[in-house]
Design a protein around this motif. Structure first.
Motif, PDB file in Angstrom:
ATOM      1  N   VAL A 172      22.628 -33.766 -25.517  1.00 20.64           N
ATOM      2  CA  VAL A 172      22.899 -35.150 -25.174  1.00 20.64           C
ATOM      3  C   VAL A 172      22.954 -35.229 -23.653  1.00 20.64           C
ATOM      4  O   VAL A 172      23.775 -34.549 -23.024  1.00 20.64           O
ATOM      5  N   LYS A 173      22.092 -36.050 -23.082  1.00 22.16           N
ATOM      6  CA  LYS A 173      21.956 -36.132 -21.629  1.00 22.16           C
ATOM      7  C   LYS A 173      22.195 -37.559 -21.158  1.00 22.16           C
ATOM      8  O   LYS A 173      22.285 -38.494 -21.969  1.00 22.16           O
ATOM      9  N   VAL A 174      22.263 -37.731 -19.852  1.00 23.12           N
ATOM     10  CA  VAL A 174      22.489 -39.041 -19.253  1.00 23.12           C
ATOM     11  C   VAL A 174      21.341 -39.357 -18.298  1.00 23.12           C
ATOM     12  O   VAL A 174      21.000 -38.557 -17.427  1.00 23.12           O
ATOM     13  N   LEU A 175      20.751 -40.534 -18.490  1.00 27.73           N
ATOM     14  CA  LEU A 175      19.703 -41.041 -17.596  1.00 27.73           C
ATOM     15  C   LEU A 175      20.337 -42.097 -16.700  1.00 27.73           C
ATOM     16  O   LEU A 175      20.777 -43.143 -17.181  1.00 27.73           O
ATOM     17  N   THR A 176      20.412 -41.811 -15.395  1.00 26.33           N
ATOM     18  CA  THR A 176      21.118 -42.718 -14.489  1.00 26.33           C
ATOM     19  C   THR A 176      20.233 -43.860 -14.004  1.00 26.33           C
ATOM     20  O   THR A 176      20.732 -44.954 -13.729  1.00 26.33           O
ATOM     21  N   THR A 177      18.914 -43.631 -13.872  1.00 27.67           N
ATOM     22  CA  THR A 177      17.972 -44.686 -13.478  1.00 27.67           C
ATOM     23  C   THR A 177      16.695 -44.527 -14.283  1.00 27.67           C
ATOM     24  O   THR A 177      16.362 -43.430 -14.747  1.00 27.67           O
ATOM     25  N   ASN A 180      11.548 -46.828 -12.609  1.00 29.47           N
ATOM     26  CA  ASN A 180      11.420 -47.690 -11.434  1.00 29.47           C
ATOM     27  C   ASN A 180      12.648 -47.649 -10.537  1.00 29.47           C
ATOM     28  O   ASN A 180      12.768 -48.430  -9.597  1.00 29.47           O
ATOM     29  N   GLY A 181      13.589 -46.763 -10.861  1.00 28.24           N
ATOM     30  CA  GLY A 181      14.791 -46.651 -10.057  1.00 28.24           C
ATOM     31  C   GLY A 181      15.860 -47.672 -10.397  1.00 28.24           C
ATOM     32  O   GLY A 181      16.872 -47.768  -9.696  1.00 28.24           O
ATOM     33  N   ALA A 182      15.665 -48.441 -11.451  1.00 30.50           N
ATOM     34  CA  ALA A 182      16.628 -49.466 -11.858  1.00 30.50           C
ATOM     35  C   ALA A 182      17.539 -48.919 -12.947  1.00 30.50           C
ATOM     36  O   ALA A 182      17.332 -47.816 -13.472  1.00 30.50           O
ATOM     37  N   ALA A 183      18.551 -49.707 -13.300  1.00 30.49           N
ATOM     38  CA  ALA A 183      19.449 -49.310 -14.382  1.00 30.49           C
ATOM     39  C   ALA A 183      18.660 -49.248 -15.687  1.00 30.49           C
ATOM     40  O   ALA A 183      17.940 -50.189 -16.030  1.00 30.49           O
ATOM     41  N   PRO A 184      18.788 -48.168 -16.450  1.00 34.28           N
ATOM     42  CA  PRO A 184      17.993 -48.029 -17.677  1.00 34.28           C
ATOM     43  C   PRO A 184      18.567 -48.857 -18.827  1.00 34.28           C
ATOM     44  O   PRO A 184      19.736 -49.248 -18.819  1.00 34.28           O
TER      45      PRO A 184
END
Length: 475
Positions: A172-177, A180-184
């Motif tokens: 289980v991982k976390v995608l921070t952006t 495009n560098g925006a909030a996912p």
């Protein structure tokens, strides 16, 4: 799959439904393995068609993301493991791309094997991140041999190796952006690649056209003394200019159990092994490049430095290694894997030589694409056969379906994507830092991204004994 295999023959495009053994024939590992691959392909395709890209059974929905330490469902000892910015992964089942994934207990995010997986995703950073972040499930398959799990080997065989196992693993991982560098958002998992985008071509060396069909040039074929399954694996990923690779003539299956390791003179590393291989072909010699790793290293998507063998003590089954290892000296269950590159090799692997063909050994040549992105761990398999003096690799096909030929009339090898490892992804939850949890700021669940499904039909059960579970509508 770094096993001692002859080759991997499964091709879903051929639409084979099963493997049929014939009497009095040679038994090959590839046939048995293809039968398993055919069955798995059918089952997982059916599950994906019925469930969709991902989903949890409503009766036991797994992988809930829990950030609230005051959640009344949590046992006290479990709630105590929550730390600010962290979360718990709930038990249960989930299907990702048709693959069944199971979690048996509440698991703290930061206690997963191999954590942390990426920079900026530790709980201390997440608790102060005010925009939404995506928690997602990453699923893939790996090979486990008796070297990793001794229970696989039957003691009655005296430690002899037998079959290996394919194991489903998840993180289980976390995608921070997002890309495009925006909030996912929940749909941002669709941008995560199942495979690296790089491609490879392979062939036996053929420097000159064949002018006499009765006289094949000695430098125009595979020259190895034995059949081999070559493995080419990306070590350091990135663009072609950044990428390095390793290779093995034994599909990376030459492993040695590590009993202990410690510092030696000159900053070197002395490693005592369970054995030095059953023969010279599967042993270690000075000049070999090896990889020291354990469970944590396997679960990290990073390239660990390679080490060079500079001494072999056969009386004590020990080797002296040159290079810098990132593995703790006290780690148990370590393994040493041998790679076979020599020319141009460094602790980072072998640099990709642009669009040039590079010979691994004995006439086996490969060429990488220079306009692609490669991912650490992606691999290709190249069966080399003495009977044909060539390698088993498909030719590039034109619009007419015929092989494309070069200017000398030789078939052009196809540019193939990696064989694996194939990753599947599923969104679990959107979370945000800065939420009040306990005595300070923590992580809060903004949205549950999981899908749930119910059985196609629920049959009522009445009474007990042989009548229980009867579908009354069908009587």
């Amino acid at each position: 799959m770094k096993g001692d295999f002859s080759r991997d023959t499964f091709d879903p495009a051929k639409r084979y439904s099963r493997v049929l053994q014939q009497q009095g024939r040679v038994q090959l590992d590839a046939d048995w393995n293809e039968q398993g691959a055919i069955l798995l392909h059918q089952l997982r395709t059916m599950a994906r068609d019925l469930i969709g890209a991902h989903g949890a059974p409503a009766a036991a929905p797994g992988f809930e993301i829990i950030a609230d330490p005051f959640d009344k469902r949590l046992p006290k000892e479990v709630a105590a493991t929550l730390k600010p910015g962290g979360f718990l992964i709930g038990p249960g089942r989930y299907y990702v791309d048709g693959v069944l994934v199971e979690n048996d207990r509440y698991l703290p995010y930061h206690r997963q094997t191999g954590f942390p997986f990426a920079d900026g995703t530790d709980p201390d950073t997440l608790k102060d991140t005010r925009h939404s972040m995506l928690v997602y499930l990453d699923v893939w398959e790996r090979l486990v041999t008796a070297a990793e799990d001794p229970a696989i080997a039957d003691p009655a065989l005296g430690g002899a190796d037998s079959a290996a196992r394919a194991q489903l693993v998840w993180q289980v991982k976390v995608l921070t952006t997002d890309a495009n560098g925006a909030a996912p958002g929940c749909a941002s998992v669709g941008t995560l690649p199942a495979l690296g985008g790089g491609t490879l071509r392979a062939r036996a060396r053929l420097e000159k056209p064949i002018t006499d069909l009765c006289a094949i040039p000695p430098d125009a074929r595979y020259r190895g003394a034995e059949n081999q399954l070559y493995r080419v694996e990306v070590h350091q990923g990135g663009s072609a200019k950044q990428t390095t690779f390793t290779w093995s003539r034994e599909n990376g299956s030459v492993l040695f159990p590590v009993l202990r390791h410690s510092s030696a003179d000159g900053g070197r590393l002395r490693v005592e092994l369970g054995h030095l291989g059953r023969d010279a072909r599967l042993g270690l010699t000075v000049g070999d490049w090896v990889e020291l790793f354990g469970e944590a290293e396997v679960m990290r998507d990073r390239a660990e430095p390679l080490l060079k063998v500079v001494g072999v003590d056969r009386d004590r089954s020990a080797v002296t290694l040159e290079g810098k290892s990132t593995v703790d000296a006290g780690t148990v269950g370590l393994l040493l894997r041998r790679w076979d590159q020599r020319v141009g090799a460094t602790a980072d692997g072998v640099p990709v030589p642009g669009t040039d063909w590079v010979e691994l050994e004995d006439g086996v040549c490969v060429r990488f694409a220079d306009d692609k992105e490669y991912r650490t761990g992606d691999y290709w398999l190249i069966p080399a056969r003495t009977a044909t003096g060539g390698v088993d690799w498909p030719a590039e096909r034109g619009a007419d379906g015929k092989p494309v030929l070069d200017q000398d009339g030789n078939p052009v090898p196809a540019a193939l994507p990696p064989r694996g490892p194939v990753h599947a992804f599923a969104p679990l939850a959107l979370v945000r830092g800065g939420e009040r949890q306990g005595d300070g700021p923590g992580l809060g669940v903004v949205r549950d991204c999981r899908c749930q499904f119910r059985p196609l039909r629920v049959c009522p059960s009445f009474g007990s004994g042989s009548g229980a579970g009867v579908n009354v509508d069908a009587v």
